[in-house]
Motif scaffolding. Structure first.
Motif, mmCIF file in Angstrom:
data_model
loop_
_atom_site.group_PDB
_atom_site.id
_atom_site.type_symbol
_atom_site.label_atom_id
_atom_site.label_comp_id
_atom_site.label_asym_id
_atom_site.label_seq_id
_atom_site.Cartn_x
_atom_site.Cartn_y
_atom_site.Cartn_z
ATOM 1 N N SER A 1 -4.135 6.063 3.655
ATOM 2 C CA SER A 1 -3.734 4.659 3.590
ATOM 3 C C SER A 1 -4.501 3.786 4.564
ATOM 4 O O SER A 1 -4.921 2.674 4.239
ATOM 5 N N PRO B 1 -0.598 7.920 0.696
ATOM 6 C CA PRO B 1 -0.145 8.862 1.722
ATOM 7 C C PRO B 1 -0.763 8.545 3.080
ATOM 8 O O PRO B 1 -1.789 7.858 3.176
ATOM 9 N N HIS B 2 -0.134 9.082 4.151
ATOM 10 C CA HIS B 2 -0.703 8.894 5.473
ATOM 11 C C HIS B 2 -2.113 9.464 5.501
ATOM 12 O O HIS B 2 -2.445 10.391 4.779
ATOM 13 N N ASP C 1 0.861 5.392 8.896
ATOM 14 C CA ASP C 1 -0.387 5.242 9.627
ATOM 15 C C ASP C 1 -0.356 4.197 10.736
ATOM 16 O O ASP C 1 -1.197 4.241 11.644
ATOM 17 N N TYR D 1 0.675 13.987 12.684
ATOM 18 C CA TYR D 1 0.145 13.887 11.323
ATOM 19 C C TYR D 1 -1.132 14.691 11.114
ATOM 20 O O TYR D 1 -1.593 14.828 9.991
ATOM 21 N N ASP E 1 2.164 -1.768 4.591
ATOM 22 C CA ASP E 1 1.759 -0.376 4.435
ATOM 23 C C ASP E 1 2.968 0.546 4.444
ATOM 24 O O ASP E 1 3.737 0.570 5.410
ATOM 25 N N SER F 1 2.858 3.864 4.383
ATOM 26 C CA SER F 1 2.607 5.141 5.049
ATOM 27 C C SER F 1 3.016 5.061 6.512
ATOM 28 O O SER F 1 3.424 4.014 7.012
ATOM 29 N N CYS G 1 0.837 -1.189 0.000
ATOM 30 C CA CYS G 1 0.000 0.000 0.000
ATOM 31 C C CYS G 1 0.877 1.246 0.000
ATOM 32 O O CYS G 1 1.506 1.580 1.011
ATOM 33 N N CYS G 2 0.933 1.929 -1.134
ATOM 34 C CA CYS G 2 1.827 3.080 -1.324
ATOM 35 C C CYS G 2 1.045 4.390 -1.329
ATOM 36 O O CYS G 2 1.301 5.282 -2.143
#
Length: 346
Positions: A81, A77-78, A101, A114, A97, A99, A74-75
């Motif tokens: 994601s 963004p925070h 997250d 974040y 993942d 990100s 999973c590419c």
């Protein structure tokens, strides 16, 4: 054959995953998603893949992806994601993942740094950090793995063993890091334009970069001791790579010399990574070209001071930000998750 999905396929890390999978003997890219370019061939987005991949971009649908893939990279963004990761995990797809997250250990820490409300807060602190050198047993059975940040990898790997053995002071750690421009992503931004970065080096986010808390959090988790890290990142005019210069104060014993302290620190790092195929404690000074486009880490230690009065220790660590700092680390994690040799495809 492990079937791999790319979620969010237009960035540099996604391209790097696709490149590595082309050479992987036991895995293949079967799915690629994009919110903005669905229907296009992946090779149109990344011309490097022309003639090497026939995968077309499709919209995100966790149920359909579960039919086509065993694991998803999973590419995204925070913030964006976490919801996708949640849906994929619910559909039975194992997820790595990229990100931030799921990297940090508490919801308040994540939401402070974040600035978003976490959509799956019950999993914060319950997702394994994707650094097999420390967490391989947990990664092997995980449904979700938090792939490490690039700057944190270059700091956690040299610092955690030394803190764990009580060899350095924990309240006076300075991490000075230089990164290639690809670390800022593929989207157009004023600060990463050629005319802005060429023939220039600049510090940014001083004492305010989100990777600083990740370094502190993970060193604490691994070593069992809280630390204080002052982290300063710099953008350098190169495509890829990270060089971190880390300044610490050794804990000294009666009779310690500069030479004995340097040996003590180096030996501790060698013990920590004995048998680890990708981590190398070296005598030379590492450079980003030494690890370019590889999953390898090089680190070394030097101690300042007069022969009988040791001063600060300086640790130099080099990684490739797109490889060990992102995509090849994800492949290493995938190998561990599916019972393959860690070095497969790497």
């Amino acid at each position: 054959m492990i079937r791999v999905a790319l979620i969010g396929s237009t960035g540099y890390t996604a391209l790097e995953v696709a490149r590595l999978l082309l050479a992987h003997p036991q895995a293949e890219l079967t799915v690629a998603t994009s919110r903005s370019d669905e229907g296009k061939p992946l090779a149109e987005i990344h011309p490097f893949l022309t003639g090497r991949s026939n995968v077309a971009l499709q919209p995100f649908d966790a149920a359909k992806i579960a039919e086509q893939a065993d694991v998803a990279m999973c590419c995204l963004p925070h913030g964006a994601s976490a919801q996708s990761v949640r849906e994929l995990a619910a559909a039975g797809v194992r997820v790595i993942d990229f990100s931030a997250d799921f990297r940090l250990s508490s919801v308040p820490l994540y939401e402070h740094w974040y600035g978003v409300t976490h959509p799956w807060p019950e999993r914060i602190g319950n997702v394994v950090y994707g650094m097999p050198e420390f967490f391989a047993d947990q990664i092997a059975t995980a449904d979700v793995v938090a792939n490490p940040g690039c700057y944190p990898t270059s700091a956690i790997m040299p610092l955690a063993p030394l803190v764990r053995e009580g060899l350095i002071e924990t309240n006076d750690i300075i991490v000075d890091s230089k990164s290639g421009v690809s670390g800022a992503g593929r989207s157009a931004k004023l600060g990463t334009l050629y005319c802005e970065t060429n023939e220039s080096i600049a510090a940014y986010a001083i004492a305010a970069h989100r990777h600083g808390p990740e370094m502190e959090d993970l060193v604490h988790r691994i070593a069992g001791t809280p630390v204080e890290i002052l982290f300063t990142p710099h953008l350098t005019p190169m495509d890829r790579g990270i060089l971190s210069t880390i300044y610490v104060r050794p804990t000294l014993s009666v009779g310690d010399t500069t030479e004995s302290v340097q040996s003590k620190l180096s030996d501790a790092l060698r013990r920590a990574y004995e048998g680890q195929p990708f981590v190398h404690v070296v005598d030379h000074l590492p450079a980003t070209k030494h690890v370019k486009m590889t999953n390898h880490v090089q680190m070394t230690v030097r101690v300042s001071g007069e022969p009988t009065t040791p001063g600060r220790a300086v640790i130099v660590c080099a990684i490739d930000n797109l490889s060990k700092g992102a995509s090849s680390a994800a492949i290493q994690n995938m190998n561990v998750m599916f019972g393959l040799d860690e070095t497969s495809g790497l």
